[in-house]
Design a protein around this motif. Structure first.
Motif, mmCIF file in Angstrom:
data_model
loop_
_atom_site.group_PDB
_atom_site.id
_atom_site.type_symbol
_atom_site.label_atom_id
_atom_site.label_comp_id
_atom_site.label_asym_id
_atom_site.label_seq_id
_atom_site.Cartn_x
_atom_site.Cartn_y
_atom_site.Cartn_z
ATOM 1 N N LEU A 129 63.444 50.296 35.072
ATOM 2 C CA LEU A 129 63.046 51.150 35.956
ATOM 3 C C LEU A 129 62.147 52.281 35.542
ATOM 4 O O LEU A 129 61.401 52.790 36.079
ATOM 5 C CB LEU A 129 64.240 51.520 36.819
ATOM 6 N N HIS A 130 62.723 52.992 34.371
ATOM 7 C CA HIS A 130 62.244 54.122 33.666
ATOM 8 C C HIS A 130 60.447 53.677 33.443
ATOM 9 O O HIS A 130 59.992 54.535 33.619
ATOM 10 C CB HIS A 130 62.938 54.411 32.487
ATOM 11 N N ARG A 131 60.453 52.523 33.088
ATOM 12 C CA ARG A 131 58.968 52.340 32.751
ATOM 13 C C ARG A 131 58.093 52.200 33.890
ATOM 14 O O ARG A 131 56.942 52.442 34.101
ATOM 15 C CB ARG A 131 59.040 51.058 31.683
ATOM 16 N N ALA A 132 58.847 51.598 34.973
ATOM 17 C CA ALA A 132 58.010 51.593 36.285
ATOM 18 C C ALA A 132 57.759 53.016 36.767
ATOM 19 O O ALA A 132 56.688 53.316 37.363
ATOM 20 C CB ALA A 132 58.896 50.812 37.214
ATOM 21 N N GLU A 133 58.681 53.970 36.785
ATOM 22 C CA GLU A 133 58.621 55.290 37.108
ATOM 23 C C GLU A 133 57.717 55.995 36.483
ATOM 24 O O GLU A 133 56.731 56.702 37.088
ATOM 25 C CB GLU A 133 59.973 56.061 37.239
#
Length: 218
Positions: free
Chosen positions: A195-199
């Motif tokens: 999720l952090h990479r997507a954000e």
């Protein structure tokens, strides 16, 4: 410049909404469309196990001014249709977004892929909202002049959309990171990392396309 995919729930007043929901297994593939002020003309490929009753239903519609069967073979028919209700196309015209064909309509839902500026994509969303048209942004991908690159990997997109649907980004939040991880059947740490990479990808795109374009305009 972003490339986006939208799924749009067609307004109930449209002929293609009523017909496609009455025959949910049928696929309407629009290969070309010419919008006007009070009319829309399109070439539509109909794929169904039995197109005949669907053709009759279309012909019975009061908002279909002209229906011409160009050809038919087994489970496929090619139609030339003129409708007096181009209301779905108005938001696209107002936002100045070019319509890409072909696109498919199934069970009252149309899927569109668009390549446009961030500002025009935002204007399109506003135009849909003003008319009460329900839509969902499936993805946004970054496109440069030389090559197209995915803004997110398929896995990052899956995790991001799951979090979005669950209410993880709502204020106040309706779901925790643990809830999102459980929905995906992954560990909390794995979910957090993806999720952090997507954000990060989304924020970098936003900074480049939106904040950057505003700074260049000053």
């Amino acid at each position: 410049m972003p490339r986006a995919k939208l799924t749009v729930h067609l307004p109930e007043s449209l002929w293609i909404r009523e017909i496609s929901t009455a025959y949910p297994d049928a696929t309407f593939r629009v290969s070309s469309v010419l919008p006007g002020a009070d009319v829309a003309i399109g070439v539509v490929e109909l794929a169904a196990s039995n197109p005949v009753p669907i053709l009759a239903a279309i012909d019975d519609r009061s908002d279909v001014r002209d229906l011409e069967l160009l050809w038919k073979h087994d489970e496929t028919a090619l139609l030339h249709i003129e409708t007096t209700d181009p209301s779905l196309l108005v938001p696209i015209q107002r936002a100045g977004v070019s319509m890409e064909t072909p696109f498919a309509v199934e069970d009252g839902v149309v899927t569109w892929e668009l390549t446009t500026s961030a500002d025009r994509l935002s204007a399109l969303g506003d135009a849909f909202d003003e008319r009460g048209i329900d839509y969902r942004l499936e993805y946004v991908r970054a496109v440069d002049a030389d090559r197209a690159e995915d803004l997110m990997t398929n896995r990052q997109l899956e995790v991001f959309l799951t979090a979005l649907d669950a209410g993880y980004y709502d204020v106040p939040r309706d779901a925790t990171l643990t809830d999102v991880a459980a929905a995906l059947d992954v560990t909390k740490s794995t979910c957090s990392d993806v999720l952090h990479r997507a954000e990060s990808a989304i924020l970098r795109w936003f900074a480049d396309e939106y904040v950057g374009s505003r700074a260049r305009a000053r």
